[in-house]
Design a protein around this motif. Structure first.
Motif, PDB file in Angstrom:
ATOM      1  N   ALA A 304       0.828  -1.207   0.000  1.00  0.00           N
ATOM      2  CA  ALA A 304       0.000   0.000   0.000  1.00  0.00           C
ATOM      3  C   ALA A 304       0.861   1.255   0.000  1.00  0.00           C
ATOM      4  O   ALA A 304       0.585   2.220  -0.736  1.00  0.00           O
ATOM      5  N   THR A 305       1.916   1.240   0.797  1.00  0.00           N
ATOM      6  CA  THR A 305       2.810   2.395   0.870  1.00  0.00           C
ATOM      7  C   THR A 305       3.502   2.643  -0.463  1.00  0.00           C
ATOM      8  O   THR A 305       3.625   3.792  -0.920  1.00  0.00           O
ATOM      9  N   SER A 306       3.957   1.575  -1.121  1.00  0.00           N
ATOM     10  CA  SER A 306       4.637   1.706  -2.420  1.00  0.00           C
ATOM     11  C   SER A 306       3.702   2.295  -3.466  1.00  0.00           C
ATOM     12  O   SER A 306       4.095   3.170  -4.255  1.00  0.00           O
ATOM     13  N   LEU A 307       2.468   1.816  -3.490  1.00  0.00           N
ATOM     14  CA  LEU A 307       1.495   2.347  -4.438  1.00  0.00           C
ATOM     15  C   LEU A 307       1.214   3.825  -4.164  1.00  0.00           C
ATOM     16  O   LEU A 307       1.201   4.652  -5.091  1.00  0.00           O
ATOM     17  N   ARG A 308       1.012   4.158  -2.917  1.00  0.00           N
ATOM     18  CA  ARG A 308       0.704   5.551  -2.555  1.00  0.00           C
ATOM     19  C   ARG A 308       1.872   6.472  -2.913  1.00  0.00           C
ATOM     20  O   ARG A 308       1.668   7.567  -3.464  1.00  0.00           O
ATOM     21  N   GLN A 309       3.093   6.050  -2.610  1.00  0.00           N
ATOM     22  CA  GLN A 309       4.245   6.899  -2.849  1.00  0.00           C
ATOM     23  C   GLN A 309       4.461   7.161  -4.336  1.00  0.00           C
ATOM     24  O   GLN A 309       4.728   8.295  -4.751  1.00  0.00           O
TER      25      GLN A 309
END
Length: 315
Positions: A304-309
Motif C-alpha cells: 500500500a505504501t509503495s502504491l501511494r508513494q
C-alpha cells in the motif's frame, strides 16, 4: 523450607508438563511466506512452523532442497496454497509426506477467487525455464489467480481453515489456537482500514505491472492496474521490444510501472527510459521481508505504501 520445597516441586511439575505439551506439538510445514505468516500467527506460544520457500525465492521457480525433503518426511501437517501456485510441491507431497495431513488452502471455505486476466493490455508471464512454464500451465489449468492472500478477507478465510486443522490435530492447544486466530483477525481488520485510508487518494491513478499478481489487492481497494508487460529478470529486452513497451505505457497513460524485487534497477531503468511513468516496487510474496508472524501485515502495508508513494508523487 517446606513451602520452598513445595514451590520447587510445583514449578518442576509445571515445566515438565509444558515440555511434554511442546513435544506433542505437531510438526507443521508451510510452502510460502505469506501463508507461513498466517500459520505462525496462529501457532504463537505453541510451536514454530517450518517454511519451504525461504528468502527471496519464488514459488513459481523454486527447486526443492534436501532440507525441504527432510521437513516433509517429518511433517504432521503441511499447508500449501495448492496446484495453482506451488506446482513444484505436487510430487514431493505424494512421495515424502504420505503420513501428513495435507491442506490445500485454495479449498478453504469462504474464499473469493478471481479468474486470470489475459488478452488486451495484460500479457502472459514469461518463464525462466521449463519447470517454471510447467508451473504456469498448472496455474492456468486451475482457472484462477492463486495470489489469494492479497485480499484480507481471503487471508481471514485461510486463517480460519488453518486454526480448524491445528485444533483438530492438537486439541490440547485448541484454546490457544482459537485465541490467536481472534487476535490475528483483529489485526487484519485494522490493517484493512489502514490500507483503505492510505490508498483512497490514488484510487483512480492508472499503473502497469511487470507481473499480473495483484487482482485481489486491486478489487479490495479499488486501485487500477491497466496492463502488464512481460519482461524476464534475467534478459535485457531488445530494441524492438523496448519500443513496444514504451508505446504501450504511453497509450495506457500509466502513472507508474511496478516491478518486483528480483528485477535489477538497471533493467527497470532501461524499460522506463523515454516514458513519462515513474517506477516502483511491489513484493506480493514477501521476498524482501523476514519470515514470521509479522510478515503478512508488513507485506500488505508495504504494498500500500509503495502504491501511494509512486502514484501520489507529483500529484
Amino acid at each position: 523450607m517446606k513451602l520452598a520445597s513445595a514451590l520447587l516441586l510445583s514449578t518442576t511439575m509445571f515445566v515438565g508438563a509444558w515440555g511434554t505439551a511442546r513435544a506433542d506439538t505437531p510438526n507443521v510445514v508451510v510452502s510460502v511466506k505469506p501463508i507461513h505468516s498466517l500459520v505462525a500467527s496462529i501457532m504463537q506460544g505453541v510451536g514454530e512452523p517450518k517454511l519451504i520457500v525461504e528468502g527471496a525465492a519464488s514459488a513459481h521457480t523454486y527447486s526443492m532442497k534436501p532440507s525441504n525433503a527432510a521437513a516433509l518426511q517429518d511433517a504432521d501437517v503441511v499447508f500449501w496454497v495448492g496446484h495453482g501456485l506451488e506446482a513444484f510441491l505436487e510430487k514431493p507431497l505424494q512421495a515424502l509426506a504420505e503420513g501428513a495431513t495435507i491442506v490445500a488452502l485454495e479449498d478453504a471455505p469462504g474464499l473469493t477467487k478471481l479468474k486470470f486476466r489475459e488478452g488486451g493490455a495484460f500479457e502472459p508471464d514469461e518463464h525462466a525455464d521449463d519447470e517454471d512454464h510447467g508451473a504456469q500451465e498448472h496455474a492456468h489449468a486451475e482457472g484462477y489467480d492463486a495470489h489469494l492472500w492479497l485480499d484480507p478477507a481471503n487471508a481471514k478465510a485461510m486463517a480460519a481453515a488453518i486454526e480448524k486443522v491445528l485444533s483438530a490435530k492438537d486439541p490440547a492447544n485448541a484454546i490457544t489456537y482459537e485465541a490467536n486466530l481472534s487476535a490475528l483477525n483483529a489485526n487484519i481488520n485494522s490493517l484493512d482500514k489502514e490500507i483503505t485510508d492510505t490508498l483512497a487518494p490514488v484510487k483512480d491513478k492508472p499503473f502497469i505491472v511487470f507481473h499480473d499478481a495483484y487482482q485481489y489487492f486491486e478489487h479490495r481497494y479499488g486501485v487500477r492496474a491497466v496492463g502488464s508487460i512481460t519482461v524476464s529478470p534475467e534478459t535485457m529486452p531488445g530494441a524492438e521490444r523496448l519500443s513496444q513497451i514504451r508505446q504501450k505505457v504511453a497509450k495506457l497513460g500509466a502513472s507508474c510501472i511496478f516491478a518486483e524485487p528480483q528485477f535489477e534497477p538497471k533493467l527497470i531503468n532501461v524499460v522506463m527510459e523515454g516514458t513519462p511513468a515513474k517506477s516502483g516496487i511491489l513484493d506480493p510474496e514477501g521476498a524482501t521481508l523476514a519470515a514470521g508472524s509479522n510478515l503478512y501485515i508488513e507485506l500488505m502495508r508495504t504494498m500500500a505504501t509503495s502504491l501511494r508513494q509512486c502514484l501520489g508523487s507529483g500529484s
